[in-house]
Design a protein around this motif. Structure first.
Motif, short mmCIF file in Angstrom:
data_model
loop_
_atom_site.label_atom_id
_atom_site.label_comp_id
_atom_site.label_asym_id
_atom_site.label_seq_id
_atom_site.Cartn_x
_atom_site.Cartn_y
_atom_site.Cartn_z
N SER A 1 75.82 42.64 6.67
CA SER A 1 76.02 41.36 7.34
C SER A 1 74.97 40.37 6.85
O SER A 1 73.77 40.68 6.83
N PHE B 1 73.42 36.58 7.47
CA PHE B 1 73.33 35.48 8.42
C PHE B 1 72.62 34.29 7.79
O PHE B 1 71.76 34.44 6.92
N THR C 1 80.53 42.04 1.91
CA THR C 1 79.67 41.05 2.55
C THR C 1 80.37 40.52 3.79
O THR C 1 81.49 40.02 3.72
N ILE C 2 79.69 40.64 4.94
CA ILE C 2 80.23 40.13 6.20
C ILE C 2 79.39 38.94 6.62
O ILE C 2 78.16 39.03 6.69
N THR C 3 80.03 37.81 6.91
CA THR C 3 79.32 36.64 7.42
C THR C 3 80.02 36.13 8.67
O THR C 3 81.06 36.66 9.08
N ARG D 1 82.03 39.60 18.91
CA ARG D 1 81.76 39.33 17.49
C ARG D 1 80.47 40.02 17.04
O ARG D 1 80.40 40.62 15.97
N LYS D 2 79.42 39.95 17.87
CA LYS D 2 78.15 40.59 17.51
C LYS D 2 78.31 42.10 17.38
O LYS D 2 77.68 42.73 16.53
N PHE E 1 79.53 42.81 13.90
CA PHE E 1 78.47 42.69 12.90
C PHE E 1 77.65 43.98 12.84
O PHE E 1 77.31 44.47 11.77
N SER F 1 78.04 47.36 9.68
CA SER F 1 77.04 47.01 8.67
C SER F 1 76.06 48.13 8.45
O SER F 1 75.72 48.87 9.39
N PHE G 1 71.20 44.16 7.69
CA PHE G 1 71.31 42.72 7.90
C PHE G 1 70.44 42.01 6.88
O PHE G 1 69.27 42.37 6.69
N GLU H 1 70.70 36.04 16.09
CA GLU H 1 71.23 37.24 15.43
C GLU H 1 70.10 38.11 14.89
O GLU H 1 70.14 39.35 14.97
#
Length: 258
Positions: A68, A70, A99-101, A151-152, A155, A159, A162, A174
């Motif tokens: 993730s 941020f 990749t997670i955003t 949503r959190k 993440f 993942s 981070f 976050e």
């Protein structure tokens, strides 16, 4: 008003023009209501929350190893920070990570762009906001959530690490939630890497000079924060931690040596 500003997406729902609600789903959940109004609204809202978890788990359940990323939505394309985000996404993709955003503009868009252009999987997890932010155009898989806490969870659950780029209050939220979860062992220990020593150096110094000095965190808690300027070093930190975790799982599954 532009076309994007005249649209609001709330989970799978889309509102336009006069149909756009005055408040977000989170606001309606958290606002104080009349003494009996909750009987007719909040119990049913639990089903909506449940459905959002189900949809998120369904979307991400077969995701490969992922990180993730941020960062601020306010960073403009072409800026130094934006280009840093592109590099981060690209290096993660080259190392085999999705990749997670948060799916928005700025640093999120930059990381998604870098990942997609480098042939990696680019994921965006958006959020319903009063000032609408649609998912950016560099996303291969995406979902817009109604609730921040759902949503959190996505993440964290999907993942291996981070990576935190320059950002504002949302990024700090976050960052510190991630550190707290790792510190309290609510999630398996994994790295939290801050990229940008000039930007983040003051924060680390404050943690050391104020929190550590007064005994509000332990010495070993300082190891939870990695700070670097080099995207490649950030990826190496992620890889080393991931490898260590996989080796530990293999030992646990093998059981005690005979």
């Amino acid at each position: 008003m532009t076309e994007e500003e005249n649209v609001r997406r709330a989970g799978p729902l889309t509102y336009r023009g006069r149909a756009i609600p005055d408040t977000t789903t989170d606001q309606r959940l958290l606002d104080r209501r009349g003494p009996a109004d909750w009987v007719h609204t909040d119990p049913w809202r639990v089903l909506r929350i449940q459905s959002e978890f189900v949809e998120g788990f369904g979307l991400l359940s077969e995701l490969p190893s992922a990180v993730s990323v941020f960062g601020s939505a306010r960073i403009r394309p072409g800026s130094e920070f934006y280009e840093l985000g592109v590099q981060v996404g690209a290096r993660l993709a080259e190392a085999g990570y999705a990749t997670i955003t948060g799916g928005g503009p700025g640093m999120m868009e930059a990381a998604n762009k870098g990942a997609q252009q480098a042939g990696g999987l680019s994921v965006g997890l958006g959020i319903e906001l009063p000032f609408e932010q649609s998912l950016n155009s560099y996303i291969d898989m995406g979902m817009t959530f109604r609730y921040f806490f759902v949503r959190k969870t996505m993440f964290v659950k999907y993942s291996q690490a981070f990576v935190v780029l320059p950002g504002g209050f949302g990024t700090l939220d976050e960052l510190f939630e991630a550190i707290t979860l790792v510190q309290t062992k609510k999630i398996t220990r994994f790295p939290v890497v801050l990229i940008g020593t000039e930007f983040w150096g003051g924060l680390r110094t404050w943690v050391e000079d104020s929190l550590l000095k007064h005994g509000l965190v332990a010495d070993h808690d300082m190891e939870l924060l990695y700070v670097t300027d080099d995207p490649e070093e950030a990826v190496r930190i992620v890889q080393q931690a991931h490898l260590h975790l996989e080796n530990r799982f293999e030992r646990d599954e093998a059981g005690p040596a005979s």
